[in-house]
Design an enzyme around this catalytic site. Structure first.
Site, PDB file in Angstrom:
ATOM      1  CG  HIS A 171      35.657  36.432  44.639  1.00  0.00           C
ATOM      2  ND1 HIS A 171      36.067  35.196  45.175  1.00  0.00           N
ATOM      3  CD2 HIS A 171      35.952  37.510  45.363  1.00  0.00           C
ATOM      4  CE1 HIS A 171      36.769  35.574  46.071  1.00  0.00           C
ATOM      5  NE2 HIS A 171      36.950  37.043  46.066  1.00  0.00           N
ATOM      6  CE1 TYR A 258      45.852  46.418  45.620  1.00  0.00           C
ATOM      7  CE2 TYR A 258      43.510  46.780  44.856  1.00  0.00           C
ATOM      8  CZ  TYR A 258      44.602  45.972  45.204  1.00  0.00           C
ATOM      9  OH  TYR A 258      44.164  44.884  45.826  1.00  0.00           O
TER      10      TYR A 258
END
Length: 488
Positions: A171, A258
């Protein structure tokens, strides 16, 4: 219509309830069967009682069954939804704790980085078991909807090695679009049209239009910097927007782990995060949140059961993809969403074998991806770093190859920015030994890893992280909820 949906990991009580009520917002689906399965009889009993209460309160003919026998749940199922967390919070705690000894500070640790890679090693053998059962006992052509992280690795394994029709669902894109619509002053997120593409948790809004008017980089930067809340909570995300020219779907905390630039020095971390909520960068933030949520649910279960007696309100159907995909496939009402699938040329400057997250349309013919998308070069480069880690991680998990696993961790952007090769080798040995009960493919490697650890001279430290908070008690959570209710 009458068909069967199996939910694996249905003991994720809150999420299972959301999926269940979303699906029952489709009028044609009231006669279907939900087969719940989980390794925890306790959690299964709780969620079944809640769903039974919903069915009873809404006078529906919907059938709900629950069993710890997965094959029984999957038998004849047309759709299988997975929301499993292999190893639960016990293994997850090690995903955060052990890397901290080597200076690696993660907010979530469920996608890549040291924690996400080991999470994938625990998940992939189980995912392949699911796929075997789907091939053997589910309905012909059954579709596997994976909600479990690490999204790309799980979906990669299911498609490439499980040989099952699989789509990964998240989502993040919807939440990012809601943010953008809000800062631009839209009355509704529906006023925003966008193309968002990349890989899961590194997806990029490469085209934006508000009521048909193109939105450029400078306008978007100004809107975020002027926002009284997001300007503080999304500092790192806004910095990436300034440098890359496009906005990322992922929250400040997720995005920070990340990349190799923002969490590599403890004194720098505080500059880029916000402690108003876990998702903005707190060390081990999602672990704390998940632990508090579990404790809260266990304590306040009677209230959750009572709330299940309320009528289903279709106006409150969530934007989770699952119910909309099923509706499109079964009724031919077309749905546009963002899906995790094998690239196969959809994104021109990412590898063919990668699992990408990109726009697609669903109808009775299936999921049809919008092909020919080219990412900005910086976005593609950042995605490529993660894809290479994901590929090695999947291959290591399939083969039980601890040397390849260490190379995957070594090539992780944040790990590589923080740790030396010697530290990475020892850290992976330590994590594999600590999580051996969930890593059957590495059983042969555990004795040698223990031997290496007993002789290692690599120094570690006991470190809680740059921005760690303690798990709050039920009393503290009650006080906070009461204060928010009074203020709101």
């Amino acid at each position: 219509m009458s068909f069967k949906i199996a939910i694996i990991g249905a003991g994720s009580v809150g999420f299972t309830k959301k999926l269940f009520t979303d699906i029952l917002c489709v009028p044609e689906f009231e006669d279907i069967e939900f087969a719940l399965t989980d390794v925890s009889e306790h959690n299964l009993a709780m969620i079944k009682a809640i769903l039974d209460r919903i069915v009873e309160a809404n006078k529906l003919p919907t059938k709900v069954t629950a069993t710890t026998n997965r094959r029984e749940a999957l038998e004849g199922a047309r759709y299988i939804i997975s929301c499993v967390r292999v190893g639960g919070l016990e293994a997850y705690a090690d995903d955060i704790r052990i890397p901290l000894k080597y200076g690696i500070d993660q907010c979530v640790g469920d996608t890549i980085c040291a924690g996400g890679i080991l999470y994938g090693q625990r998940n992939i053998p189980v995912i392949l078991d699911f796929c075997r059962d789907i091939r053997e006992v589910a309905a012909t052509g059954a579709k596997f909807l994976n909600y479990a992280n690490p999204m790309a690795m799980n979906t990669w394994a299911a498609i490439e090695y499980g040989k099952v029709d699989t789509v990964g669902l998240c989502h993040g894109v919807q939440h990012g679009a809601e943010q953008i619509a809000q800062v631009l002053g839209a009355k509704s997120p529906k006023e925003l049209d966008y193309v968002c593409s990349g890989i899961n948790h590194q997806t990029w809004f490469i085209e934006l239009k508000l009521n048909g008017r193109p939105i450029g980089k400078d306008e978007l930067i100004s809107a975020f910097e002027a926002h009284p809340v997001y300007s503080k909570q999304e500092k790192l995300r806004i910095d990436v927007l300034k440098r890359f020219g496009v906005y990322s779907t992922e929250s400040n905390g997720h995005l920070s782990e990340y990349l190799p630039w923002y969490r590599k020095r403890p004194d720098e971390i505080a500059r880029w995060i916000d402690m108003s909520d876990w998702i903005h960068g707190e060390t081990g933030g999602y672990l704390r949140y998940s632990t508090e949520t579990r404790n809260w649910f266990e304590t306040e279960y009677p209230q959750f059961l009572e709330a299940a007696s309320k009528p289903i309100d279709p106006a409150k159907r969530s934007n989770e993809h699952a119910s909309h995909i099923l509706e499109a496939l079964e009724t031919n009402r077309v749905y546009r969403g963002h899906f995790n699938v094998k690239n196969n040329g959809v994104i021109t400057n990412l590898p063919q074998d990668a699992i990408i997250e990109s726009p697609g349309f669903v109808d009775r013919f299936g999921i049809n991806m919008a092909a020919g998308i080219t990412l900005p070069e910086a976005c593609a480069a950042t995605c490529m770093a993660s894809i290479n880690v994901q590929r090695m991680s999947v291959h290591a998990a399939i083969a039980g190859d601890i040397d390849l696993l260490k190379l995957a961790v070594l090539h992780d952007p944040l790990v590589g920015a923080v740790s030396t090769p010697e530290e990475v080798w020892q850290m992976v040995d330590e994590m594999v030994v600590a999580q051996a009960q969930w890593l059957p493919q590495y059983a042969h490697a555990v004795p040698a890893a223990k031997e290496r650890l007993s002789k290692s001279k690599v120094k570690t430290r006991e470190w809680a992280g740059a921005a760690r908070r303690s798990v709050r008690s039920i009393e503290e959570l009650r006080a906070e909820k009461a204060a928010l209710k009074q203020a709101g």
